[in-house]
Motif scaffolding. Sequence first.
Motif, PDB file in Angstrom:
ATOM      1  N   MET A   1      40.495  -1.195  25.540  1.00  0.00           N
ATOM      2  CA  MET A   1      41.729  -1.960  25.721  1.00  0.00           C
ATOM      3  C   MET A   1      42.727  -1.602  24.634  1.00  0.00           C
ATOM      4  O   MET A   1      42.352  -1.310  23.503  1.00  0.00           O
ATOM      5  CB  MET A   1      41.428  -3.461  25.713  1.00  0.00           C
ATOM      6  N   SER A   2      43.995  -1.644  24.978  1.00  0.00           N
ATOM      7  CA  SER A   2      45.035  -1.210  24.060  1.00  0.00           C
ATOM      8  C   SER A   2      46.250  -2.113  24.181  1.00  0.00           C
ATOM      9  O   SER A   2      46.506  -2.689  25.234  1.00  0.00           O
ATOM     10  CB  SER A   2      45.420   0.243  24.363  1.00  0.00           C
ATOM     11  N   SER A   3      47.011  -2.212  23.094  1.00  0.00           N
ATOM     12  CA  SER A   3      48.255  -2.982  23.129  1.00  0.00           C
ATOM     13  C   SER A   3      49.441  -2.107  23.512  1.00  0.00           C
ATOM     14  O   SER A   3      50.531  -2.605  23.767  1.00  0.00           O
ATOM     15  CB  SER A   3      48.510  -3.634  21.769  1.00  0.00           C
ATOM     16  N   THR A   4      49.220  -0.794  23.540  1.00  0.00           N
ATOM     17  CA  THR A   4      50.266   0.164  23.904  1.00  0.00           C
ATOM     18  C   THR A   4      49.730   1.120  24.957  1.00  0.00           C
ATOM     19  O   THR A   4      48.559   1.500  24.928  1.00  0.00           O
ATOM     20  CB  THR A   4      50.723   0.968  22.671  1.00  0.00           C
ATOM     21  N   ALA A   5      50.581   1.511  25.888  1.00  0.00           N
ATOM     22  CA  ALA A   5      50.200   2.472  26.925  1.00  0.00           C
ATOM     23  C   ALA A   5      51.394   3.367  27.242  1.00  0.00           C
ATOM     24  O   ALA A   5      52.533   3.062  26.870  1.00  0.00           O
ATOM     25  CB  ALA A   5      49.730   1.754  28.185  1.00  0.00           C
ATOM     26  N   VAL A   6      51.118   4.462  27.936  1.00  0.00           N
ATOM     27  CA  VAL A   6      52.140   5.449  28.282  1.00  0.00           C
ATOM     28  C   VAL A   6      52.158   5.639  29.790  1.00  0.00           C
ATOM     29  O   VAL A   6      51.103   5.685  30.430  1.00  0.00           O
ATOM     30  CB  VAL A   6      51.851   6.805  27.603  1.00  0.00           C
ATOM     31  N   ILE A   7      53.367   5.741  30.347  1.00  0.00           N
ATOM     32  CA  ILE A   7      53.516   6.125  31.754  1.00  0.00           C
ATOM     33  C   ILE A   7      54.411   7.358  31.824  1.00  0.00           C
ATOM     34  O   ILE A   7      55.539   7.344  31.329  1.00  0.00           O
ATOM     35  CB  ILE A   7      54.131   5.003  32.609  1.00  0.00           C
ATOM     36  N   LEU A   8      53.883   8.426  32.402  1.00  0.00           N
ATOM     37  CA  LEU A   8      54.668   9.620  32.682  1.00  0.00           C
ATOM     38  C   LEU A   8      55.274   9.449  34.067  1.00  0.00           C
ATOM     39  O   LEU A   8      54.549   9.243  35.042  1.00  0.00           O
ATOM     40  CB  LEU A   8      53.782  10.859  32.655  1.00  0.00           C
TER      41      LEU A   8
ATOM     42  N   ASP B   1      45.572  -7.186  26.446  1.00  0.00           N
ATOM     43  CA  ASP B   1      46.393  -7.344  25.240  1.00  0.00           C
ATOM     44  C   ASP B   1      47.612  -6.417  25.227  1.00  0.00           C
ATOM     45  O   ASP B   1      48.249  -6.255  24.186  1.00  0.00           O
ATOM     46  CB  ASP B   1      45.541  -7.071  23.993  1.00  0.00           C
ATOM     47  N   LEU B   2      47.930  -5.838  26.374  1.00  0.00           N
ATOM     48  CA  LEU B   2      49.032  -4.881  26.442  1.00  0.00           C
ATOM     49  C   LEU B   2      50.362  -5.541  26.080  1.00  0.00           C
ATOM     50  O   LEU B   2      50.757  -6.541  26.671  1.00  0.00           O
ATOM     51  CB  LEU B   2      49.119  -4.288  27.846  1.00  0.00           C
ATOM     52  N   LYS B   3      51.054  -4.973  25.101  1.00  0.00           N
ATOM     53  CA  LYS B   3      52.339  -5.507  24.635  1.00  0.00           C
ATOM     54  C   LYS B   3      53.506  -4.581  24.940  1.00  0.00           C
ATOM     55  O   LYS B   3      54.641  -5.024  25.065  1.00  0.00           O
ATOM     56  CB  LYS B   3      52.289  -5.738  23.115  1.00  0.00           C
ATOM     57  N   GLU B   4      53.203  -3.278  25.048  1.00  0.00           N
ATOM     58  CA  GLU B   4      54.288  -2.308  25.151  1.00  0.00           C
ATOM     59  C   GLU B   4      53.876  -1.126  26.024  1.00  0.00           C
ATOM     60  O   GLU B   4      52.794  -0.566  25.862  1.00  0.00           O
ATOM     61  CB  GLU B   4      54.653  -1.812  23.756  1.00  0.00           C
ATOM     62  N   VAL B   5      54.767  -0.762  26.965  1.00  0.00           N
ATOM     63  CA  VAL B   5      54.574   0.442  27.770  1.00  0.00           C
ATOM     64  C   VAL B   5      55.653   1.444  27.397  1.00  0.00           C
ATOM     65  O   VAL B   5      56.853   1.129  27.436  1.00  0.00           O
ATOM     66  CB  VAL B   5      54.631   0.133  29.276  1.00  0.00           C
ATOM     67  N   LEU B   6      55.227   2.633  27.021  1.00  0.00           N
ATOM     68  CA  LEU B   6      56.148   3.706  26.674  1.00  0.00           C
ATOM     69  C   LEU B   6      56.394   4.538  27.926  1.00  0.00           C
ATOM     70  O   LEU B   6      55.490   5.202  28.426  1.00  0.00           O
ATOM     71  CB  LEU B   6      55.552   4.576  25.564  1.00  0.00           C
ATOM     72  N   LEU B   7      57.603   4.459  28.449  1.00  0.00           N
ATOM     73  CA  LEU B   7      57.953   5.165  29.671  1.00  0.00           C
ATOM     74  C   LEU B   7      58.560   6.518  29.327  1.00  0.00           C
ATOM     75  O   LEU B   7      59.542   6.597  28.595  1.00  0.00           O
ATOM     76  CB  LEU B   7      58.953   4.342  30.492  1.00  0.00           C
TER      77      LEU B   7
ATOM     78  N   ARG C   1      58.284  -8.219  38.779  1.00  0.00           N
ATOM     79  CA  ARG C   1      56.865  -8.594  38.663  1.00  0.00           C
ATOM     80  C   ARG C   1      56.576  -9.467  37.446  1.00  0.00           C
ATOM     81  O   ARG C   1      55.489 -10.006  37.311  1.00  0.00           O
ATOM     82  CB  ARG C   1      56.013  -7.328  38.602  1.00  0.00           C
ATOM     83  N   LYS C   2      57.572  -9.574  36.545  1.00  0.00           N
ATOM     84  CA  LYS C   2      57.434 -10.446  35.368  1.00  0.00           C
ATOM     85  C   LYS C   2      56.178 -10.135  34.552  1.00  0.00           C
ATOM     86  O   LYS C   2      55.377 -11.012  34.214  1.00  0.00           O
ATOM     87  CB  LYS C   2      57.430 -11.925  35.786  1.00  0.00           C
ATOM     88  N   TYR C   3      56.004  -8.890  34.222  1.00  0.00           N
ATOM     89  CA  TYR C   3      54.864  -8.486  33.394  1.00  0.00           C
ATOM     90  C   TYR C   3      55.017  -9.025  31.977  1.00  0.00           C
ATOM     91  O   TYR C   3      56.135  -9.253  31.498  1.00  0.00           O
ATOM     92  CB  TYR C   3      54.752  -6.966  33.367  1.00  0.00           C
ATOM     93  N   GLY C   4      53.904  -9.164  31.298  1.00  0.00           N
ATOM     94  CA  GLY C   4      53.929  -9.723  29.951  1.00  0.00           C
ATOM     95  C   GLY C   4      54.212  -8.719  28.852  1.00  0.00           C
ATOM     96  O   GLY C   4      54.307  -9.094  27.684  1.00  0.00           O
ATOM     97  N   PHE C   5      54.355  -7.458  29.201  1.00  0.00           N
ATOM     98  CA  PHE C   5      54.656  -6.420  28.208  1.00  0.00           C
ATOM     99  C   PHE C   5      56.101  -5.975  28.351  1.00  0.00           C
ATOM    100  O   PHE C   5      56.722  -6.180  29.395  1.00  0.00           O
ATOM    101  CB  PHE C   5      53.712  -5.218  28.393  1.00  0.00           C
ATOM    102  N   HIS C   6      56.641  -5.394  27.297  1.00  0.00           N
ATOM    103  CA  HIS C   6      58.002  -4.857  27.392  1.00  0.00           C
ATOM    104  C   HIS C   6      57.938  -3.333  27.562  1.00  0.00           C
ATOM    105  O   HIS C   6      56.879  -2.721  27.409  1.00  0.00           O
ATOM    106  CB  HIS C   6      58.839  -5.246  26.167  1.00  0.00           C
TER     107      HIS C   6
END
Length: 348
Positions: free
Chosen positions: A1-8, A117-123, A149-154
């Motif tokens: 699990m991570s608080s940060t993730a990436v979407i290409l 615990d995801l807080k941030e998605v890096l697009l 969708r009102k996700y909890g991460f920015h």
Amino acid sequence: MSSTAVILMNLGSPDTTQVKDVRKYLHEFLMDKRVIDYPYLFRKFLVDGIITRFRAPKSAHAYRSIWWPEGSPLIVLTKKLQTALQEQLDCPVEIAMRYGRPSMRGAYDKLAAENPDLKEVLLVPLYPHYAMSSYETAVEYAREVHRKRKYGFHIKVLQPYYHDEAYIHALAESIRPYVQGEFDHLLFSYHGVPVRHIKKGDITGHHCLASEDCCWVHSDAHRFCYRHQVYATTRLVAQTLGLSPDQYSVSFQSRLGRDEWISPYTAAELAAMPGRGVQRLLVACPAFVSDCLETLEEIAMAGRDTFLQAGGAAFTAIPCLNVHPDWVRALAGWVRTAGQDDPRWKTF
């Protein structure tokens, strides 16, 4: 699990080469108000009544000519880039398409479900240059899905990187092996856009296309000017490769409809170059980071035929960045700096 993730995030592709799937894809793509920016009813008549009706069978044939056993080249290559980047990072990496599948919502949902615990998605929009029909629509669509969708991460979005040192280095290194051999000319062929898009994106209201040298005269308009940005990329790559001005040029491909698009047009340049003494031609397509229909069929097949039939002797289509090691390292480097108030990233 991570608080940060990436979407290409890439453009997208039909699910199959069947006409019905191609028609569905073209409808979603061309009904985007940032691609064909006409009023809705006229756009719908144009897209469903004319374009998809006649273009879908032709496009399906074109897709069949470049389709891989694993599926759409663009999707396959984006997945390979995902895997390569994941090997460089500790946070999860997903992919999403602006049109078709895998969807933006699917990527968000998967990341949220697997990372409570995801807080941030890096697009990361896989578009180096700003255009309303590519970068802008991708980012706005990602924001719209996130908002609904009102996700909890920015979301934090990578800004256009057309002149970023790491991108320029990766692009130049992907081209370098080809210019080390014998060639007469290197053509940088970028995806075209209508002239009205350039003028519409001019935040000053008076700079873009107002003079022949507008792309070289400093202006705030350049932040959103696709034409300026592709010329900047070309100049920086040429400098990195040590090319002289007479060894390269710029053109624009993939024109749709009868409106005026930015020029010169790639097809016309390919037909004219042998008459200007160009016999051994290299073509690079920096607007695309993944090989796709526009590079594999429009350039490497149709473009090659145009050039050779006009009297050219040798034609080489240079592959896109795809999973070039320097490109993967560039992406990984940008992701690592996202939490350090790096101006390349903008939070929404």
